[in-house]
Design an enzyme around this catalytic site. Structure first.
Site, PDB file in Angstrom:
ATOM      1  N   ARG A 114     -90.075  71.886  68.866  1.00 34.85           N
ATOM      2  CA  ARG A 114     -88.808  72.598  68.689  1.00 34.85           C
ATOM      3  C   ARG A 114     -88.802  73.799  69.626  1.00 34.85           C
ATOM      4  NH1 ARG A 114     -89.698  76.016  63.033  1.00 34.85           N
ATOM      5  NH2 ARG A 114     -91.625  77.000  63.693  1.00 34.85           N
ATOM      6  N   ASN A 152     -82.456  79.755  65.024  1.00 36.11           N
ATOM      7  CA  ASN A 152     -83.587  80.159  64.191  1.00 36.11           C
ATOM      8  C   ASN A 152     -84.574  80.962  65.019  1.00 36.11           C
ATOM      9  OD1 ASN A 152     -84.919  79.802  61.495  1.00 36.11           O
ATOM     10  ND2 ASN A 152     -86.593  79.142  62.837  1.00 36.11           N
ATOM     11  N   GLU A 153     -84.869  82.158  64.560  1.00 32.01           N
ATOM     12  CA  GLU A 153     -85.901  82.975  65.203  1.00 32.01           C
ATOM     13  C   GLU A 153     -85.825  82.902  66.728  1.00 32.01           C
ATOM     14  OE1 GLU A 153     -89.666  81.836  63.514  1.00 32.01           O
ATOM     15  OE2 GLU A 153     -89.372  83.170  61.820  1.00 32.01           O
ATOM     16  N   GLU A 312     -87.066  84.641  55.422  1.00 37.59           N
ATOM     17  CA  GLU A 312     -88.235  83.776  55.245  1.00 37.59           C
ATOM     18  C   GLU A 312     -89.464  84.620  54.966  1.00 37.59           C
ATOM     19  OE1 GLU A 312     -89.336  81.187  58.458  1.00 37.59           O
ATOM     20  OE2 GLU A 312     -87.253  80.773  58.954  1.00 37.59           O
ATOM     21  N   TRP A 320    -100.114  78.156  60.482  1.00 39.46           N
ATOM     22  CA  TRP A 320    -100.210  78.361  61.934  1.00 39.46           C
ATOM     23  C   TRP A 320    -101.241  79.402  62.342  1.00 39.46           C
ATOM     24  CZ3 TRP A 320     -98.588  83.376  61.976  1.00 39.46           C
ATOM     25  CH2 TRP A 320     -97.635  83.768  61.030  1.00 39.46           C
ATOM     26  N   GLU A 360     -95.484  70.934  59.672  1.00 38.75           N
ATOM     27  CA  GLU A 360     -95.616  72.007  58.676  1.00 38.75           C
ATOM     28  C   GLU A 360     -95.973  71.468  57.293  1.00 38.75           C
ATOM     29  OE1 GLU A 360     -91.889  74.146  59.600  1.00 38.75           O
ATOM     30  OE2 GLU A 360     -93.215  75.605  60.521  1.00 38.75           O
ATOM     31  N   HIS A 363     -97.878  73.862  55.036  1.00 42.98           N
ATOM     32  CA  HIS A 363     -97.295  75.186  54.796  1.00 42.98           C
ATOM     33  C   HIS A 363     -96.862  75.257  53.338  1.00 42.98           C
ATOM     34  CE1 HIS A 363     -94.758  78.715  55.245  1.00 42.98           C
ATOM     35  NE2 HIS A 363     -95.142  78.832  56.508  1.00 42.98           N
TER      36      HIS A 363
HETATM   37  C1  GLA Z   1     -90.935  80.382  61.117  1.00 43.93           C
HETATM   38  C2  GLA Z   1     -89.793  79.391  61.199  1.00 43.93           C
HETATM   39  C3  GLA Z   1     -89.788  78.384  60.098  1.00 43.93           C
HETATM   40  C4  GLA Z   1     -91.187  77.909  59.803  1.00 43.93           C
HETATM   41  C5  GLA Z   1     -92.044  79.110  59.477  1.00 43.93           C
HETATM   42  C6  GLA Z   1     -93.441  78.751  59.087  1.00 43.93           C
HETATM   43  O1  GLA Z   1     -90.653  81.487  60.404  1.00 43.93           O
HETATM   44  O2  GLA Z   1     -88.543  80.020  61.218  1.00 43.93           O
HETATM   45  O3  GLA Z   1     -88.967  77.299  60.487  1.00 43.93           O
HETATM   46  O4  GLA Z   1     -91.686  77.263  60.916  1.00 43.93           O
HETATM   47  O5  GLA Z   1     -92.121  79.917  60.614  1.00 43.93           O
HETATM   48  O6  GLA Z   1     -94.193  79.895  58.785  1.00 43.93           O
END
Ligand code: GLA
Length: 678
Positions: A114, A152-153, A312, A320, A360, A363
């Site tokens: 991604r 996202n981020e 989040e 990770w 993930e 996670h």
């Molecule tokens: C980031 C991403 C999420 C996920 C988390 C895992 O914050 O935005 O999609 O991958 O990490 O910690």
């Protein structure tokens, strides 16, 4: 068109990333039932679902999203609907291979993960706006949709792309910045050095891997460009969403957390209707509660003091880090409620249901692989109840009389290669100064160096500001002249906004207000330390950095007791205008710094929110008719804290004192305190 777009949900929002597309539909009914059991009020949906929403270019399949949104609405759960643009599908890259990013070494990265695309790619931009526009058109009026979650981020995995398309975009950005004047760029970058003079804009490229050290100003402008380039992706998507749904708030999740430094969030935050943040703990951080507090205060400050959303964090381990530590009993609750204490009006997790497949799968989540027969699930349900009990806290703010200066330009410049010491890390230096204030229960805002309203504060701390422009330096000087107390950390004010050294002695921009003159840095080697003597605790030490200064008006509070600079002032205090300016020319050990900053704070007349035992975090949020005193026990022993009012988590009246359970949290509604805190 409304000007103020707010999240119209009652109380503190609770939820997480919800990825039902990864599960058979039979599971969805169980999701709804369990979300209701936990008190989930909002979930983020569709974040990485581009490949399912657009199976081939321009062909959309919204049937699944229709069903998900209807289901959520039927269950009274709001959707924070994401544009899926952080994960372009494989077909996109097959059609547009030039949209793949190129790293510093010239390697083209592949799809299959991604956030692997070139931010400047016209094909990516077209495709991203197409899917964002289609979503906006279809769901602008859907009753479940309470907010847009763009992308996202930004910058998490692809903050920099070094391809030719990015190079052209960089040149366009530079032409705007330098008014099309190549000589202005040459002077700003100091390119008469090492034969770097540019005669044609086309000669300018990104700071790709090269044989020797990079030009610092080239690199700094590149980082500014990369942040702006991603910001332009955000604003163009946002504008598409706004056109379709003028009243819905738009956010994107920031990453104000340790080690992420790609974006200048001071420039980003005003573009968001609601600031939201992701925050994860590092398994190796022995005091991650400090990081939560610091980042929470910084996010609240980015939001202009208004509440923000924690988009989040994790219920337990992430996946990770080299070793992914699980959270101990009660730790998740302390973490979440600490974010609320520091201004969050929403608590969300990555993610709702732990993944079975994909990168993930290990996670943690709100609903673990083990299902409801798990400690995490029990804690999630309890947290949902806690947040309901705190509903009235929503919208309250946090009054602070201490400001800490934070600047991404200074951070980028400080951590550039070829500094006097390669050991300096901006966020560590800020955290060193933040920690004793946080431990003492002193509320802190973060400000940019050129903040126009510094006179709101009694004390301004500048732990590290290697780079500062004229505006920032003048603002801080005016603050002291007007009667404020300022404390400045070593190696600050050294360079201007172009990374050019301010000549005539260190610390360049602050020499006059600090009343000192420095002529030579003496950084220390890892493991080396020196003694300090004077008005500091016995056996005071410092490491990392020393420098040769002499007094030009300041008094010495402490001097080096040994080492190459024995007898030279190390900590100074200077009356300037109607105020006082301190210089901490070294990196004192934590207890020494705590003592020094304790004195600075007392002289400035700043008191803690409440006197509490060591290891108890105390934070105040102020509502219209009440204060909310958050008490968080990090000692594992609990405490009895003076307070009067009602403890909201238990609903019990508090008379004289509140019992803070071991490892627990108490939130006391109190009458609004006077201007001095207590
Ligand atoms: C980031 C991403 C999420 C996920 C988390 C895992 O914050 O935005 O999609 O991958 O990490 O910690």
């Amino acid at each position: 068109m409304t000007t103020e777009r707010r999240l119209r949900l009652p109380g503190i929002a609770f939820g997480g990333d919800y990825n039902p597309e990864q599960w058979p539909e039979e599971v969805w009914a169980e999701d709804m039932a369990l979300m209701r059991e936990a008190g989930v009020t909002m979930v983020s949906v569709g974040i990485f679902s581009w490949a399912l929403l657009e199976p081939s270019e321009g062909v959309h399949d919204f049937a699944r999203t229709d069903r998900i949104l209807d289901l959520l609405h039927g269950n009274g759960i709001a959707a924070d609907l994401a544009t899926p643009t952080a994960a372009p599908p494989a077909w996109f890259f097959k059609a547009h291979p030039d949209a793949l990013p190129v790293d510093r070494d010239g390697r083209t990265l592949s799809y299959g993960s991604r956030q692997t695309f070139c931010p400047s790619s016209p094909a990516y931009r077209t495709a991203a706006l197409r899917i964002a526009g289609a979503l906006a058109e279809r769901y602008a009026d859907h009753p479940a949709v309470a907010m847009w979650h763009v992308h996202n981020e930004y910058g998490c995995h692809n903050a920099e792309c070094f391809c030719d398309t990015s190079a052209a975009a960089f040149r366009r950005w530079l032409k705007t910045k330098y008014g099309n004047d190549l000589n202005a760029l040459n002077h700003a970058w100091g390119t008469s050095f090492w034969s770097q003079w540019y005669y044609d804009w086309e000669e300018i490229i990104p700071p790709r891997a090269t044989g020797a050290d990079p030009n610092p100003t080239h690199r700094l402008d590149w980082r500014r460009f990369c942040s702006d380039e991603l910001l332009s992706l955000y604003t163009t998507e946002r504008d598409v969403l706004r056109r379709a749904a003028p009243d819905l708030p738009v956010t994107t999740n920031f990453m104000v957390m340790h080690n992420f430094d790609a974006l200048d969030y001071w420039r980003w935050a005003p573009e968001l209707d609601i600031v939201s943040n992701d925050h994860y703990l590092r398994s190796t951080d022995p005091q991650s509660e400090t990081d939560i507090a610091l980042c929470g205060d910084l996010v609240r400050s980015l939001a202009g003091g208004r509440p923000w959303l924690l988009m989040e964090h994790s219920t337990g381990a992430v996946n990770w880090q080299p070793v992914n530590r699980a959270k101990g009993p009660g730790e998740m609750r302390r973490n979440a409620l600490a974010h609320v204490a520091h201004g969050a009006d929403g608590i969300a997790y990555f993610q709702w249901r732990a993944a079975k497949a994909g990168a993930e799968q290990w996670h943690s989540a709100m609903l673990p692989h083990a299902g409801t027969d798990s400690r995490i699930w029990q804690e999630v349900v309890r947290l949902g109840a806690d947040l309901r009990a705190l509903a009235e806290v929503r919208g309250s703010t946090s009054p602070a009389r201490v400001a800490v200066v934070w600047d991404w330009n200074a951070r980028w410049a400080l951590e550039m290669p070829c500094q006097p010491s390669g050991e300096l890390r901006f966020q560590d230096l800020v955290r060193d100064w933040y920690t004793p204030l946080w431990k003492a229960g002193v509320a802190v805002d973060f400000v940019r160096p050129d903040a126009p309203d510094l006179d709101r504060y009694q004390l301004v701390l500048v732990p590290s500001l290697y780079l500062v422009d004229e505006g920032g330096a003048a603002g801080l000087a005016a603050f002291v002249e007007g009667g404020g107390t300022l404390a400045v950390g070593f190696h600050s004010g050294a360079v201007d906004e172009n990374c050019h050294v301010r000549l005539g002695g260190y610390p360049g921009a602050f020499r006059e207000i600090l009343g000192v003159h420095g002529d030579e840095p003496f950084p220390l080697l890892p493991g080396e330390s020196v003694g300090l003597a004077g008005q500091v605790p016995q056996d005071a030490t410092a490491d990392l950095w020393t420098e040769h200064i002499r007094l030009t008006g300041a008094e010495a509070v402490a001097a080096y007791a040994d080492g190459p600079l024995a007898g030279v002032p190390a900590i100074t205090r200077h009356a300037y205008g109607s105020g006082t300016a301190w210089y901490v020319a070294t990196h004192p050990a934590p207890t020494t710094l705590a003592a020094v900053l304790g004195r600075v704070r007392e002289e400035a007349g700043v008191r803690p929110e409440r006197e509490v035992p060591a290891g108890v975090e105390v934070v105040r949020r102020r509502g219209t008719g009440a204060d909310y005193l958050f008490l968080i026990d990090h000692t594992g022993r609990g405490a009895e804290i003076p307070a009067d009012g009602v403890e909201l988590l238990t609903g019990k009246p508090v008379v004289g004192s509140v019992t803070l359970p071991a490892g627990g949290v108490a939130v006391v509604r109190e009458p609004v305190a006077g201007p001095g805190g207590e």
